[in-house]
Enzyme design. Structure first.
Site, PDB file in Angstrom:
ATOM      1  N   GLU A   1      -3.534 -21.887 -34.375  1.00 17.33           N
ATOM      2  CA  GLU A   1      -2.659 -20.771 -33.987  1.00 17.33           C
ATOM      3  C   GLU A   1      -1.699 -20.516 -35.144  1.00 17.33           C
ATOM      4  O   GLU A   1      -1.211 -21.456 -35.767  1.00 17.33           O
ATOM      5  CB  GLU A   1      -1.879 -21.123 -32.720  1.00 17.33           C
ATOM      6  CG  GLU A   1      -0.837 -20.090 -32.310  1.00 17.33           C
ATOM      7  CD  GLU A   1      -0.071 -20.501 -31.046  1.00 17.33           C
ATOM      8  OE1 GLU A   1      -0.697 -21.122 -30.162  1.00 17.33           O
ATOM      9  OE2 GLU A   1       1.139 -20.224 -30.965  1.00 17.33           O
TER      10      GLU A   1
ATOM     11  N   GLU B   1       8.359 -15.753 -33.820  1.00 20.27           N
ATOM     12  CA  GLU B   1       8.736 -16.076 -32.448  1.00 20.27           C
ATOM     13  C   GLU B   1      10.257 -16.106 -32.363  1.00 20.27           C
ATOM     14  O   GLU B   1      10.935 -16.507 -33.312  1.00 20.27           O
ATOM     15  CB  GLU B   1       8.176 -17.434 -32.015  1.00 20.27           C
ATOM     16  CG  GLU B   1       6.729 -17.416 -31.606  1.00 20.27           C
ATOM     17  CD  GLU B   1       6.313 -18.745 -30.987  1.00 20.27           C
ATOM     18  OE1 GLU B   1       6.119 -18.796 -29.763  1.00 20.27           O
ATOM     19  OE2 GLU B   1       6.185 -19.717 -31.752  1.00 20.27           O
TER      20      GLU B   1
END
Length: 293
Positions: free
Chosen positions: A169, A174
């Site tokens: 990933e 974020e």
């Protein structure tokens, strides 16, 4: 395969598997094969200083009105918690994902749907843009408020090495609303991921992350995953050459844009229901091919 006799024991060298099996006598007098594991020999990965094409191979400038373009975007739908105990139900409704005035808005709302207390959207390019290496840049303005968890990230399309985190990933951006203006770039693999506290992460404070657009970028090559915020490198994870457990980033990935509500990280300090609706705005998404060397 090769058999070799050494001191009355036969060794089977399984070259294709990278392991050796020895025939040894057990207490029953029978010979059994017991593996002798040889760790993979690290491969030296050289940085060829790859560059990227000047013109995007794929882009969405959001110069239209309505739902996101179906030729470029699909949706992940539902309210399963998504492995993180998230509290939203993802829809494909215009109220949660819309394009107007040159921008995409992913909007989270306080409303019940199918047992979940919030709605939002999770856009994906799976089977529409699946890439191996290259540069992706997204210009975005982030939401604010306790409980919000926006992300710009990448997942493997084929999961060639297995389910998460084995196939990797890449988190280009974020942000969690209770930690305003701290923005994170991370990668996760079987050897390095957050549930065992080994993830590779960098954090940058962007004072106006929720009031201005900023450029979030990944440069992905066979040598490294590098992250840039507003053109400044904030993250680098180099290929150690020890196999997929560390570096699964040699397969196709696709892009995701979403705004989660709550969850293990986003909801760690609760959810402030007075903040809604909240949105992540995206000015453009651009993918540039890596130039082979």
């Amino acid at each position: 395969m090769i058999y070799r006799k050494i001191k009355n024991a036969y060794f089977l060298i399984a070259l294709s598997a990278g392991s050796i099996f020895s025939c040894q006598s057990c207490s029953s007098g029978k010979e059994v094969e017991q593996p002798i594991i040889i760790p993979p020999t690290p491969v030296v990965v050289v940085d060829k200083n790859w560059t990227f094409e000047a013109t995007p191979f794929w882009a969405d400038e959001f110069d239209y009105t309505g739902l996101p373009a179906t030729a470029k975007w699909d949706y992940d739908l539902g309210g399963s918690g998504w492995g993180n105990n998230e509290k939203e139900y993802y829809t494909n409704a215009l109220a949660n994902a819309s394009v107007a005035d040159g921008k995409l808005s992913i909007t989270a709302k306080k409303e019940s749907m199918n047992g979940m207390a919030y709605t939002s959207a999770r856009l994906v390019t799976r089977n529409k843009l699946d890439v191996l290496y290259g540069r992706i840049e997204v210009s975005a303005k982030l939401p604010t408020g306790k409980g919000t968890w926006p992300a710009i990230w990448m997942l493997p399309t084929d999961r060639a090495y297995g389910d998460w985190p084995k196939s990797g990933e890449i988190d280009i951006m974020e942000h969690v609303g209770y930690d305003q203006n701290n923005v994170h770039f991370s990668t996760h693999t079987e050897a390095y991921y957050f549930k065992i506290n080994t993830q590779k992460t960098s954090t940058k404070n962007i004072p106006d992350a929720s009031t201005a657009f900023h450029k979030y970028r990944v440069d992905w090559t066979p040598y490294a995953v590098r992250g840039y915020y507003d053109g400044v490198m904030v993250f680098e994870f180099a290929n150690e050459g020890t196999g997929y457990k560390v570096w699964p980033f040699d397969k196709r990935f696709h892009l995701l844009l979403n705004l989660a509500i709550g969850g293990d990280w986003g909801g760690a300090q609760g959810i402030d229901d007075t903040i809604f609706p909240q949105k992540m705005e995206v000015d453009y998404v651009r993918y540039y091919k890596m130039i082979e060397k």
